[in-house]
Design a protein around this motif. Structure first.
Motif, PDB file in Angstrom:
ATOM      1  N   LEU A  59       0.829  -1.200   0.000  1.00  0.00           N
ATOM      2  CA  LEU A  59       0.000   0.000   0.000  1.00  0.00           C
ATOM      3  C   LEU A  59       0.870   1.259   0.000  1.00  0.00           C
ATOM      4  O   LEU A  59       0.587   2.221  -0.729  1.00  0.00           O
ATOM      5  N   ASP A  60       1.942   1.241   0.782  1.00  0.00           N
ATOM      6  CA  ASP A  60       2.867   2.380   0.782  1.00  0.00           C
ATOM      7  C   ASP A  60       3.480   2.582  -0.608  1.00  0.00           C
ATOM      8  O   ASP A  60       3.581   3.712  -1.091  1.00  0.00           O
ATOM      9  N   GLU A  61       3.879   1.491  -1.231  1.00  0.00           N
ATOM     10  CA  GLU A  61       4.462   1.563  -2.580  1.00  0.00           C
ATOM     11  C   GLU A  61       3.425   2.071  -3.582  1.00  0.00           C
ATOM     12  O   GLU A  61       3.733   2.897  -4.454  1.00  0.00           O
ATOM     13  N   LEU A  62       2.196   1.592  -3.464  1.00  0.00           N
ATOM     14  CA  LEU A  62       1.123   2.041  -4.346  1.00  0.00           C
ATOM     15  C   LEU A  62       0.906   3.545  -4.200  1.00  0.00           C
ATOM     16  O   LEU A  62       0.805   4.270  -5.202  1.00  0.00           O
ATOM     17  N   LYS A  63       0.845   4.038  -2.978  1.00  0.00           N
ATOM     18  CA  LYS A  63       0.643   5.475  -2.759  1.00  0.00           C
ATOM     19  C   LYS A  63       1.774   6.282  -3.401  1.00  0.00           C
ATOM     20  O   LYS A  63       1.530   7.331  -4.012  1.00  0.00           O
ATOM     21  N   HIS A  64       2.994   5.781  -3.263  1.00  0.00           N
ATOM     22  CA  HIS A  64       4.139   6.446  -3.889  1.00  0.00           C
ATOM     23  C   HIS A  64       3.975   6.480  -5.410  1.00  0.00           C
ATOM     24  O   HIS A  64       4.180   7.512  -6.054  1.00  0.00           O
ATOM     25  N   GLU A  65       3.617   5.336  -5.989  1.00  0.00           N
ATOM     26  CA  GLU A  65       3.481   5.260  -7.449  1.00  0.00           C
ATOM     27  C   GLU A  65       2.329   6.116  -7.954  1.00  0.00           C
ATOM     28  O   GLU A  65       2.405   6.678  -9.050  1.00  0.00           O
ATOM     29  N   LEU A  66       1.265   6.242  -7.181  1.00  0.00           N
ATOM     30  CA  LEU A  66       0.166   7.127  -7.562  1.00  0.00           C
ATOM     31  C   LEU A  66       0.656   8.576  -7.648  1.00  0.00           C
ATOM     32  O   LEU A  66       0.345   9.292  -8.594  1.00  0.00           O
ATOM     33  N   ARG A  67       1.440   8.986  -6.647  1.00  0.00           N
ATOM     34  CA  ARG A  67       1.993  10.357  -6.650  1.00  0.00           C
ATOM     35  C   ARG A  67       2.926  10.569  -7.843  1.00  0.00           C
ATOM     36  O   ARG A  67       2.849  11.594  -8.525  1.00  0.00           O
ATOM     37  N   TYR A  94      -5.866 -10.782  -3.144  1.00  0.00           N
ATOM     38  CA  TYR A  94      -5.562  -9.756  -4.129  1.00  0.00           C
ATOM     39  C   TYR A  94      -6.788  -8.879  -4.406  1.00  0.00           C
ATOM     40  O   TYR A  94      -6.695  -7.648  -4.423  1.00  0.00           O
ATOM     41  N   LEU A  95      -7.943  -9.517  -4.616  1.00  0.00           N
ATOM     42  CA  LEU A  95      -9.161  -8.745  -4.884  1.00  0.00           C
ATOM     43  C   LEU A  95      -9.506  -7.825  -3.722  1.00  0.00           C
ATOM     44  O   LEU A  95      -9.940  -6.685  -3.932  1.00  0.00           O
ATOM     45  N   ASP A  96      -9.315  -8.304  -2.496  1.00  0.00           N
ATOM     46  CA  ASP A  96      -9.543  -7.446  -1.330  1.00  0.00           C
ATOM     47  C   ASP A  96      -8.617  -6.235  -1.391  1.00  0.00           C
ATOM     48  O   ASP A  96      -9.019  -5.112  -1.082  1.00  0.00           O
ATOM     49  N   PHE A  97      -7.385  -6.461  -1.782  1.00  0.00           N
ATOM     50  CA  PHE A  97      -6.421  -5.362  -1.854  1.00  0.00           C
ATOM     51  C   PHE A  97      -6.785  -4.375  -2.968  1.00  0.00           C
ATOM     52  O   PHE A  97      -6.554  -3.170  -2.823  1.00  0.00           O
ATOM     53  N   VAL A  98      -7.336  -4.856  -4.061  1.00  0.00           N
ATOM     54  CA  VAL A  98      -7.728  -3.955  -5.148  1.00  0.00           C
ATOM     55  C   VAL A  98      -8.728  -2.922  -4.627  1.00  0.00           C
ATOM     56  O   VAL A  98      -8.653  -1.736  -4.963  1.00  0.00           O
ATOM     57  N   GLU A  99      -9.647  -3.363  -3.769  1.00  0.00           N
ATOM     58  CA  GLU A  99     -10.583  -2.416  -3.154  1.00  0.00           C
ATOM     59  C   GLU A  99      -9.828  -1.382  -2.319  1.00  0.00           C
ATOM     60  O   GLU A  99     -10.146  -0.190  -2.348  1.00  0.00           O
ATOM     61  N   GLN A 100      -8.828  -1.839  -1.595  1.00  0.00           N
ATOM     62  CA  GLN A 100      -7.995  -0.944  -0.796  1.00  0.00           C
ATOM     63  C   GLN A 100      -7.247   0.035  -1.715  1.00  0.00           C
ATOM     64  O   GLN A 100      -7.107   1.216  -1.398  1.00  0.00           O
ATOM     65  N   ALA A 101      -6.778  -0.447  -2.844  1.00  0.00           N
ATOM     66  CA  ALA A 101      -6.075   0.397  -3.809  1.00  0.00           C
ATOM     67  C   ALA A 101      -7.006   1.481  -4.354  1.00  0.00           C
ATOM     68  O   ALA A 101      -6.609   2.643  -4.496  1.00  0.00           O
ATOM     69  N   ARG A 103      -9.570   2.733  -2.809  1.00  0.00           N
ATOM     70  CA  ARG A 103      -9.754   3.703  -1.715  1.00  0.00           C
ATOM     71  C   ARG A 103      -8.548   4.642  -1.639  1.00  0.00           C
ATOM     72  O   ARG A 103      -8.697   5.840  -1.393  1.00  0.00           O
ATOM     73  N   ALA A 104      -7.348   4.108  -1.850  1.00  0.00           N
ATOM     74  CA  ALA A 104      -6.136   4.937  -1.816  1.00  0.00           C
ATOM     75  C   ALA A 104      -6.183   6.003  -2.907  1.00  0.00           C
ATOM     76  O   ALA A 104      -5.747   7.141  -2.685  1.00  0.00           O
ATOM     77  N   ARG A 106      -8.925   7.385  -4.093  1.00  0.00           N
ATOM     78  CA  ARG A 106      -9.877   8.393  -3.616  1.00  0.00           C
ATOM     79  C   ARG A 106      -9.261   9.258  -2.519  1.00  0.00           C
ATOM     80  O   ARG A 106      -9.361  10.485  -2.552  1.00  0.00           O
ATOM     81  N   LYS A 107      -8.604   8.620  -1.544  1.00  0.00           N
ATOM     82  CA  LYS A 107      -8.002   9.362  -0.427  1.00  0.00           C
ATOM     83  C   LYS A 107      -6.906  10.315  -0.900  1.00  0.00           C
ATOM     84  O   LYS A 107      -6.677  11.354  -0.289  1.00  0.00           O
ATOM     85  N   ALA A 108      -6.236   9.971  -1.972  1.00  0.00           N
ATOM     86  CA  ALA A 108      -5.183  10.835  -2.518  1.00  0.00           C
ATOM     87  C   ALA A 108      -5.768  11.978  -3.352  1.00  0.00           C
ATOM     88  O   ALA A 108      -5.026  12.815  -3.862  1.00  0.00           O
ATOM     89  N   GLY A 109      -7.096  11.999  -3.484  1.00  0.00           N
ATOM     90  CA  GLY A 109      -7.738  13.038  -4.279  1.00  0.00           C
ATOM     91  C   GLY A 109      -7.545  12.848  -5.769  1.00  0.00           C
ATOM     92  O   GLY A 109      -7.627  13.806  -6.537  1.00  0.00           O
ATOM     93  N   LEU A 110      -7.309  11.602  -6.193  1.00  0.00           N
ATOM     94  CA  LEU A 110      -7.001  11.322  -7.597  1.00  0.00           C
ATOM     95  C   LEU A 110      -8.134  10.619  -8.340  1.00  0.00           C
ATOM     96  O   LEU A 110      -7.967  10.218  -9.488  1.00  0.00           O
ATOM     97  N   GLU A 111      -9.289  10.473  -7.681  1.00  0.00           N
ATOM     98  CA  GLU A 111     -10.432   9.873  -8.358  1.00  0.00           C
ATOM     99  C   GLU A 111     -10.824  10.781  -9.519  1.00  0.00           C
ATOM    100  O   GLU A 111     -10.886  12.003  -9.384  1.00  0.00           O
ATOM    101  N   GLY A 112     -11.027  10.199 -10.690  1.00  0.00           N
ATOM    102  CA  GLY A 112     -11.295  10.985 -11.877  1.00  0.00           C
ATOM    103  C   GLY A 112     -10.031  11.364 -12.633  1.00  0.00           C
ATOM    104  O   GLY A 112     -10.092  11.828 -13.762  1.00  0.00           O
ATOM    105  N   THR A 113      -8.871  11.149 -11.998  1.00  0.00           N
ATOM    106  CA  THR A 113      -7.585  11.434 -12.626  1.00  0.00           C
ATOM    107  C   THR A 113      -6.844  10.144 -12.927  1.00  0.00           C
ATOM    108  O   THR A 113      -6.336   9.955 -14.024  1.00  0.00           O
ATOM    109  N   LEU A 114      -6.788   9.247 -11.926  1.00  0.00           N
ATOM    110  CA  LEU A 114      -6.133   7.948 -12.082  1.00  0.00           C
ATOM    111  C   LEU A 114      -7.110   6.845 -11.728  1.00  0.00           C
ATOM    112  O   LEU A 114      -8.043   7.048 -10.956  1.00  0.00           O
ATOM    113  N   GLN A 115      -6.863   5.672 -12.276  1.00  0.00           N
ATOM    114  CA  GLN A 115      -7.649   4.488 -11.923  1.00  0.00           C
ATOM    115  C   GLN A 115      -6.728   3.281 -11.852  1.00  0.00           C
ATOM    116  O   GLN A 115      -5.601   3.320 -12.346  1.00  0.00           O
TER     117      GLN A 115
END
Length: 191
Positions: A59-67, A94-101, A103-104, A106-115
């Motif tokens: 999740l930490d790595e995902l947040k970094h890559e989103l930024r 994995y599917l459970d984590f995709v939901e978490q991804a 949410r990440a 959305r929390k990063a304010g990137l909904e509508g920008t990244l998927q």
């Protein structure tokens, strides 16, 4: 926690090579995603292999890559493949984590920008039996998260005459190819 099924000895180059071979032979070669070839040929894919061994690290790595993707010039990096061979070998986890991804995002304010698009070696669509060859449309050599720019997806859909029919064509293609054809496609060095 079970041992990872996808051995990763730290050889990121081998993981990238396996993933690139899958991209070139299956995704591009079978035209499963008609938008993939352009970003691959132009070198606009960010290939990230993480040694994360648990969900928190991933999740930490995902947040970094989103930024990184959100801040990058789209001409340089249009999309990111975050490959994680040491974690989430179990498809349900994995599917459970995709939901978490998601949410990440959305929390990063990137909904509508990244998927986030999901790929896993054991991918199975909810309405398909696990042995349906059509599941291979989302089967990758290692668990991975594909981070996409929504603007790029929108442009690609506008440019493609029948984008809505891609899913159905992919099902037909993979069922026609069958399990043996898929194994040959991924194993052969003659492509």
């Amino acid at each position: 926690m079970t041992a990872p099924r996808f051995p990763f000895d730290g050889d990121e180059a081998a993981v990238v090579a396996d993933t690139c071979r899958w991209l070139e032979r299956a995704v591009i070669g079978l035209n499963l995603c008609p938008f993939a070839k352009a970003v691959h040929v132009r070198g606009q894919i960010r290939w990230t292999v993480t040694g994360a061994s648990d969900r928190r690290e991933l999740l930490d790595e995902l947040k970094h890559e989103l930024r990184v993707l959100a801040q990058a010039d789209p001409e340089a990096i249009d999309t990111t493949l975050l490959v994680h061979p040491r974690v989430l070998a179990d498809f349900d986890d994995y599917l459970d984590f995709v939901e978490q991804a998601e949410r990440a995002v959305r929390k990063a304010g990137l909904e509508g920008t990244l998927q986030v698009a999901s790929f896993h070696p054991d991918y199975a669509f909810g309405d398909a039996p696990p042995d349906d060859p059509a599941n291979a449309t989302n089967r990758s050599p290692y668990p991975m998260l594909h981070l996409l720019r929504e603007a790029s997806v929108d442009r690609a859909i506008e440019a493609f005459p029948d984008a809505a029919g891609i899913y159905e064509r992919n099902i037909e293609t993979l069922r026609r190819l069958g399990h043996q054809g898929w194994r040959h496609l991924m194993a052969s060095d003659e492509h």
